[in-house]
Structure formats: structure tokens, C-alpha cells
Design a protein around this motif. Structure first.
Motif, short mmCIF file in Angstrom:
data_model
loop_
_atom_site.label_atom_id
_atom_site.label_comp_id
_atom_site.label_asym_id
_atom_site.label_seq_id
_atom_site.Cartn_x
_atom_site.Cartn_y
_atom_site.Cartn_z
N TYR A 177 24.90 30.90 43.31
CA TYR A 177 26.17 31.31 42.95
C TYR A 177 26.49 32.54 43.38
O TYR A 177 25.85 33.68 43.23
CB TYR A 177 26.24 31.36 41.32
N GLN A 181 35.87 36.16 45.47
CA GLN A 181 37.02 35.50 45.70
C GLN A 181 36.96 34.44 46.47
O GLN A 181 36.57 34.69 47.34
CB GLN A 181 38.17 36.45 46.41
N GLU A 182 37.45 33.26 46.05
CA GLU A 182 37.29 32.06 46.87
C GLU A 182 38.49 31.86 47.71
O GLU A 182 39.69 32.35 47.56
CB GLU A 182 37.41 30.89 45.97
N TYR A 183 38.13 31.35 48.99
CA TYR A 183 39.17 31.26 50.00
C TYR A 183 39.23 29.71 50.33
O TYR A 183 38.21 29.16 50.61
CB TYR A 183 38.73 32.14 51.26
N SER A 184 40.16 29.26 50.75
CA SER A 184 40.40 27.97 51.81
C SER A 184 40.92 28.45 52.85
O SER A 184 41.88 29.36 52.95
CB SER A 184 41.30 26.92 50.87
N ARG A 203 42.23 31.28 46.92
CA ARG A 203 42.18 30.03 45.81
C ARG A 203 42.47 30.72 44.45
O ARG A 203 41.49 31.17 44.07
CB ARG A 203 41.01 29.25 45.77
N GLN A 242 35.97 26.09 53.16
CA GLN A 242 36.00 27.04 52.16
C GLN A 242 34.99 28.04 52.10
O GLN A 242 33.86 27.80 52.70
CB GLN A 242 35.64 26.13 50.79
N ILE A 244 33.73 32.05 50.05
CA ILE A 244 33.96 33.35 49.05
C ILE A 244 33.63 34.48 49.51
O ILE A 244 32.23 34.74 50.38
CB ILE A 244 32.83 32.93 47.92
#
Length: 310
Positions: A177, A181-184, A203, A242, A244
Motif C-alpha cells: 500500500y 494521491q491517486e492519479y488516472s 482521483r 493508474q 499514486i
């Protein structure tokens, strides 16, 4: 403009509207035409068997020949590999299929294979295991299926919880994990390998595996890293990547590559990316340039109902 067929068109109303607005003669396919939200917008929706039932691909071929379909864009991941195998057959019949080659798809559609590809090519990705033996207690772990789409059966677990959640997941893998910050990142690659667009978006909120709140951003580092990835992973057509960005270190980890139009792509379209133009056989763009887009555009999604008579 030409005739275009979208498979598994179902709820992809905004994507359909985009192609229609550019003059495409758009048709769709799905299991139940009368249960597709796009039926009020699309000229014709063809009923087809399930992708894994006998006759599915023959039925698609029949539709393309009968309706003189020039371009086929598949939207359902489980059908991509077989369509890649049949791509020449479709092409010889006059239909260009926007799908990557089989080797690239076998990397992207298996999350453990993809993690190994990242590692072998020096692309930063979280530690990924295909069994529980070497799981440590240094961090939390993401337990998720090795294949599949839609963010189903994904759990964040402590070292002690991994065994419990692995029993809830089909063919699980275990990924360290990353807090951040999550990105697409929506991309489009032309048939000759030229990358036409790269659009990172944050995201902000995900619901049922699909982004419900998102915002486009300018991030030169993420864009550069994405171009480096695309130079090594040979794709064709649309894809959503995807990743992070880790809190504290700022390091960017790639997580997944979905070699199709992602569910959040309407934001990228609204930000100015003309996918409907990219599909045209005569579309040209200056080498080593990316199509510009509007940063800071936020998408806030909501459900909308359509009503059809019996």
C-alpha cells in the motif's frame, strides 16, 4: 465521418455523445439493447451473446459486414485479447479494430505480469507478490484480483488481515500500500506509435470502482514518466493508466494500465481532447507534440435515469 461501433455500450452515454457530436455514424452492441441507457442516443444497438459464449465474435463480424462498420472500439476488457487475435480478419473485411497487440494486452490485463514488466523496465511500482509467503508487517497491503475491471474485490489489509481478505478474492495478488494521491492518466496512441495525448487527472472520489469526482491537472513529471512507460509498452488506441504520488516523498508509482477508454474519460473529453478526431484515418499531429487540454476542470458525476416504454 464514417461508421463506428462501440461494444458493451450500456451506460457509456457521454462517450457516445462525443463521437456523435463530431459527425460519426455511431452504433453499439450489448447483451440487451432494451436495457442500454445509450439507446435514446445511438442510432442502433445490436444484441450480441456474452463475450465468452460461442458465436460472439462471429456476431460482431456479421454486424460489421452487414452495417459496413469502418471502425470498432471495444470497451469491455475480457474481449480485448480475442479481438486482438482477430484484428487482421476484421481489417481484411474493412473494419479497423482499436485494440493493442496480444503481447501488450497479456501484460496489461494480468496485474502481476504488469508489475513484473514495470520492475524489469525500471518503472517504479509498489512491491507486488502473487502469494502470501513474503508479506511483511512494514506497511499495509492491497489485496485484489490478478485480473478483472471495475475495482471489485479490492481490500486494504494489515499484515494480520491479509489471509482473511485473500479468501474473499479470486486469484489474488498482494501489493504494498502506497499512501498518497491517486492519479488516472488518459492517453491515446496512434497506430504508428505516436502518443497523441496524455492527460493526468486526480482521483478525488471513487464509487463502485469508477471515479465519481476528478480534476485535470498539469503535471510535467507524471506526463514525462507516462511517455517513458508508453515507449516501452507498445499500445494502440485509448488507455487509462493508474498511479499514486506518494505523500512525503513525491515519488510516483505506476499501478495499472487499462488498455481501453476508462470510465472517467468524459472529463478528459470535456477538457478538450478530441478522441473522435484521433480515430480518423487521415488525422495528423506534429511529431513529439501532445494535444493541449484544459487543466483545473473538475468532474462531479451523478446518476441520471432514462425512461423507456415496454
Amino acid at each position: 465521418m464514417g461508421k463506428l461501433l462501440l461494444t458493451a455500450i450500456g451506460r457509456r452515454v457521454q462517450l457516445a455523445r462525443h463521437f456523435i457530436s463530431y459527425g460519426w455514424d455511431l452504433e453499439g452492441s450489448d447483451l440487451r439493447a432494451d436495457e442500454c441507457a445509450a439507446q435514446g442516443l445511438v442510432k442502433m444497438i445490436h444484441e450480441v451473446p456474452r463475450y465468452n459464449e460461442e458465436g460472439y465474435y462471429d456476431r460482431l463480424m456479421e454486424i460489421c459486414l452487414m452495417r459496413e462498420i469502418g471502425f470498432l472500439v471495444p470497451l469491455f476488457e475480457p474481449e480485448l485479447i480475442q479481438l486482438s487475435k482477430l484484428k487482421k480478419r476484421f481489417n481484411d473485411s474493412g473494419t479497423l479494430v482499436f485494440v493493442s497487440n496480444e503481447d501488450s494486452l497479456r501484460i496489461c490485463l494480468n496485474k502481476y505480469n504488469l508489475a513484473c514488466f514495470f520492475k524489469e523496465n525500471g518503472i517504479l511500482t509498489p512491491d507486488t507478490l502473487n502469494n502470501e509467503r513474503n508479506i511483511d508487517s512494514l506497511s499495509k497491503w492491497v489485496v485484489k484480483p490478478c485480473t478483472g475491471m471495475g475495482g471489485k474485490q479490492v481490500f486494504i489489509a494489515t499484515h494480520e488481515e491479509v489471509g482473511f481478505y485473500s479468501n474473499k478474492v479470486s486469484n489474488p495478488i498482494f501489493q504494498r500500500y502506497i499512501d498518497g494521491q491517486e492519479y488516472s492518466i488518459d492517453v491515446f496512441v496512434a497506430e504508428d506509435g505516436q502518443v497523441l495525448s496524455v492527460v493526468p487527472r486526480l482521483r478525488l472520489e471513487v464509487r463502485a470502482g469508477e471515479v465519481s469526482k476528478s480534476i485535470t491537472v498539469i503535471d510535467e513529471e507524471v506526463t514525462s514518466l507516462t511517455l517513458e512507460l508508453l515507449s516501452k509498452l507498445k499500445l494502440f488506441g485509448p488507455a487509462t493508466i493508474q498511479g499514486i504520488k506518494e505523500e512525503g516523498t513525491g515519488r510516483f508509482y505506476f499501478i495499472e494500465v487499462n488498455p481501453r477508454f476508462g470510465g472517467g474519460v468524459p472529463l478528459t473529453i470535456e477538457a478538450g481532447i478530441p478522441y473522435a478526431k484521433f480515430l480518423k484515418a487521415d488525422y495528423r499531429q506534429e511529431p513529439n507534440t501532445l494535444y493541449p487540454y484544459r487543466a483545473g476542470l473538475k468532474m462531479l458525476r451523478y446518476d441520471e435515469a432514462i425512461f423507456v416504454g415496454s
